[in-house]
Every structure is written in C-alpha cells, then in structure tokens.
Design an enzyme around this catalytic site. Structure first.
Site, PDB file in Angstrom:
ATOM      1  N   ASP A 186      -5.872  -8.321  23.355  1.00  0.00           N
ATOM      2  CA  ASP A 186      -5.189  -8.279  24.648  1.00  0.00           C
ATOM      3  C   ASP A 186      -5.933  -7.419  25.673  1.00  0.00           C
ATOM      4  OD1 ASP A 186      -3.181  -8.875  26.438  1.00  0.00           O
ATOM      5  OD2 ASP A 186      -1.884  -7.235  25.794  1.00  0.00           O
ATOM      6  N   ASN A 221       1.720 -18.408  25.593  1.00  0.00           N
ATOM      7  CA  ASN A 221       0.640 -18.380  26.581  1.00  0.00           C
ATOM      8  C   ASN A 221       0.525 -19.679  27.400  1.00  0.00           C
ATOM      9  OD1 ASN A 221      -1.479 -16.259  24.514  1.00  0.00           O
ATOM     10  ND2 ASN A 221      -0.218 -15.661  26.260  1.00  0.00           N
ATOM     11  N   GLU A 227       0.487  -1.087   8.994  1.00  0.00           N
ATOM     12  CA  GLU A 227       0.318   0.075   9.871  1.00  0.00           C
ATOM     13  C   GLU A 227      -0.103  -0.452  11.238  1.00  0.00           C
ATOM     14  OE1 GLU A 227       0.947   3.214   9.077  1.00  0.00           O
ATOM     15  OE2 GLU A 227       1.498   2.599   7.043  1.00  0.00           O
TER      16      GLU A 227
HETATM   17  C1  IPE Z   1      -0.454 -11.545  23.103  1.00  0.00           C
HETATM   18  O1  IPE Z   1      -0.822 -11.104  24.369  1.00  0.00           O
HETATM   19  C2  IPE Z   1      -1.133 -12.844  22.793  1.00  0.00           C
HETATM   20  C3  IPE Z   1      -2.566 -12.795  22.648  1.00  0.00           C
HETATM   21  C4  IPE Z   1      -3.338 -11.765  22.770  1.00  0.00           C
HETATM   22  C5  IPE Z   1      -3.180 -14.049  22.304  1.00  0.00           C
HETATM   23  P1  IPE Z   1       0.044 -11.433  25.667  1.00  0.00           P
HETATM   24  O2  IPE Z   1      -0.692 -10.854  26.803  1.00  0.00           O
HETATM   25  O3  IPE Z   1       0.330 -12.880  25.708  1.00  0.00           O
HETATM   26  O4  IPE Z   1       1.401 -10.659  25.365  1.00  0.00           O
HETATM   27  P2  IPE Z   1       2.468 -10.052  26.368  1.00  0.00           P
HETATM   28  O5  IPE Z   1       2.841 -11.135  27.333  1.00  0.00           O
HETATM   29  O6  IPE Z   1       1.813  -8.903  27.048  1.00  0.00           O
HETATM   30  O7  IPE Z   1       3.582  -9.606  25.496  1.00  0.00           O
HETATM   31  C1  IPE Z   2      -5.394 -11.654  26.109  1.00  0.00           C
HETATM   32  O1  IPE Z   2      -5.638 -11.091  27.357  1.00  0.00           O
HETATM   33  C2  IPE Z   2      -5.841 -13.083  26.026  1.00  0.00           C
HETATM   34  C3  IPE Z   2      -4.739 -14.042  25.888  1.00  0.00           C
HETATM   35  C4  IPE Z   2      -3.475 -13.742  25.833  1.00  0.00           C
HETATM   36  C5  IPE Z   2      -5.102 -15.439  25.824  1.00  0.00           C
HETATM   37  P1  IPE Z   2      -4.623 -11.284  28.559  1.00  0.00           P
HETATM   38  O2  IPE Z   2      -5.019 -12.500  29.306  1.00  0.00           O
HETATM   39  O3  IPE Z   2      -3.226 -11.256  28.093  1.00  0.00           O
HETATM   40  O4  IPE Z   2      -4.946 -10.008  29.424  1.00  0.00           O
HETATM   41  P2  IPE Z   2      -3.920  -9.105  30.225  1.00  0.00           P
HETATM   42  O5  IPE Z   2      -2.866  -8.672  29.263  1.00  0.00           O
HETATM   43  O6  IPE Z   2      -3.375  -9.960  31.321  1.00  0.00           O
HETATM   44  O7  IPE Z   2      -4.744  -7.978  30.722  1.00  0.00           O
HETATM   45 MG    MG Z   3      -1.919  -9.720  27.824  1.00  0.00          MG
END
Ligand code: IPE
Ligand code: IPE
Ligand code: MG
Length: 249
Positions: free
Chosen positions: A28, A76, A215
């Site tokens: 993330d 997503n 963990e």
């Molecule tokens: C979790 O991240 C999913 C992935 C990293 C693939 P998100 O960015 O989708 O999660 P939320 O929305 O912050 O909970």
């Molecule tokens: C994780 O990074 C990738 C996916 C969820 C596909 P994000 O796209 O969620 O990045 P942030 O959380 O917006 O920074």
């Molecule tokens: Mg994210």
C-alpha cells in the site's frame, strides 16, 4: 542480508530458525508516493511493481518459503477506470516479464483470488506462470488478485455447502483444517508476519482467516520505497515478539 550477518550472541542457526516461514505484505501507498512527487497515481503503481520484484528476489535470497502479496482487492474495482486499467496493464507486463525471466529467478507463482473477472490475457498469463514455475523449489510467491478475505471465506462455505447438498459431505465433517483446504491458500501455512506499509493500520480484507495468529508490522514507509532493508527491519521486529497462540510461555 543484514539479518544473517549481524553480530549477536546467538548462533547463526538460531537466527535463521527465526526467519518466518511465511510473510504477507499489503503493498500500500503507491498513490501517495506519486502524489508527493506531483505524479499521476499510476506512476506510483509502476514503481510499486518494481519494489515487488526486488522484494520477491530478496525473499528468495534469504530463504523465505512463502511470500504473499496483496496486489488488487475485491474493493479496488471502485477506483477510476483509468487507474484500474493501468494497474491491470502493469500486472500483465509484470507477469510477461516474470515468465520471460523465470529460469533466472526461479520463483514459484501461485494466485489467490477470483481470477475470472480479469482479462483473458491476464488469466492466461497467470495460468502459464503457475504451470511453468511449479518445478521451482525456492520461494513461493502468492499473488493476490481480485482477492478479498470475505470473498474467499464465502467461496469456501459455498463449496462445502454444495458438497453437503449432494450428500458428499456432512456438516459435522467440517473442521478448521478441512475449511482451510477450501481456501485459495490451500496447502500454504498461515502467515507468521503480515506487513503493512504506508502508515495505515488496518487489514483491508486481507487473509482474514489465515492471519488469526499472525504478527502484524506497520511502517510509514510507502510501498514504492520499501526495499530489502525494510524487510530486514520487519523481520527483526518479528524476532522480538513472543507468540503464544493463546497459551502461556
Ligand atoms: C489494500 O489497500 C489493497 C491492496 C494493497 C491491494 P487499499 O488502499 O485498497 O486499502 P484501504 O482502502 O486503504 O483500506
Ligand atoms: C496500493 O497503493 C495499490 C493498490 C491498492 C492497487 P494505493 O493505490 O492504495 O496507494 P494509496 O493508499 O492511495 O497511497
Ligand atoms: Mg491504499
């Protein structure tokens, strides 16, 4: 590799024996990484894919058995079509290159998630990656695509209910081990350590069943910046934990 060579009063085998068997990572922070640089979110996903490649190779070099990464969740799809298309395009490219470099990297691939919603090209690549890499005995990388912990549990429940409906199984037959075998992660031990970069402290529907006694390790580092040294730090933190599984040490 700091993890192996650090001076310590413990013998090397004692340190190595504390390498987790299975590490899971919620990749993330790609969007925020890009935003900080004034770039489109997709630029973050691109660098995030590179970070994944380097962590997978590092995991193999330290002798990790299983690495599970959350690449795209069932939630997503809510993102803009442009972003979803860009992520899918990067995944296709990543898999094509992984297949091309397979003999060099020797990483075994597995996929968790409902792949039927992905493009036929992506599904074909995933199937090819699994088939061609099943011979390798080093690290197994489980790529979670269109994955959700709840979707996974529901699917397992449906499979078992269908078996009951045909008389092939009885409700009383179901136990934790049998249920685990109906999940996408069948055959893979539960993760010892779940890492979430980017500063968020939630699991976002990741490995809900499997992480019952994992963990957790949270770090503010954004995924595109996450490198081998960050994995070492997470493993070091894991080594300081006392896992009790409900018992007393
Ligand atoms: C979790 O991240 C999913 C992935 C990293 C693939 P998100 O960015 O989708 O999660 P939320 O929305 O912050 O909970
Ligand atoms: C994780 O990074 C990738 C996916 C969820 C596909 P994000 O796209 O969620 O990045 P942030 O959380 O917006 O920074
Ligand atoms: Mg994210």
């Amino acid at each position: 590799m700091a993890f192996f060579i650090k001076k310590t009063d413990k013998t090397e085998s004692e340190i190595i024996s504390k390498l987790p068997t299975h590490i899971a990572i919620i990749m993330d922070g790609n969007g925020r990484w890009a935003k900080k640089r004034g770039l489109p979110r997709t630029a973050g996903h691109k660098v995030g894919a590179e970070a994944f490649r380097s962590i997978a190779n590092y995991a193999k070099s330290i002798g990790l058995k299983y690495l599970t990464v959350y690449a795209f969740s069932t939630e997503n799809w809510k993102r803009s079509e442009e972003e979803v298309d860009a992520i899918m395009g990067l995944l296709e490219r990543f898999l094509r290159e992984a297949i091309r470099d397979m003999d060099k990297n020797q990483v075994r691939f597995c996929f968790f998630g409902d792949l039927t919603r992905l493009s036929p090209a992506l599904q074909a690549e995933a199937a090819e990656a699994v088939e061609r890499s099943k011979q390798y005995e080093g690290v197994q990388v489980n790529l979670c695509l269109n994955y959700g912990g709840r979707a996974e549990i529901l699917r397992a429940a449906r499979i078992f209910a269908a078996r009951c409906a045909t008389g092939e199984a009885k409700p009383a037959d179901l136990n934790e081990a049998a249920f685990s075998e109906l999940l996408w992660s069948a055959g893979v031990p539960d993760p010892d350590l779940v890492i979430r970069p980017s500063g968020e402290e939630r699991i976002s529907n990741f490995l809900l069943w499997q992480s019952a006694y994992s963990e957790y390790y949270f770090t503010d580092t954004l995924w595109p910046d996450f490198g081998p040294r960050d994995l070492d730090l997470a493993i070091e933190a894991y080594n300081k934990r006392s896992r009790r599984f409900g018992g007393v040490k």
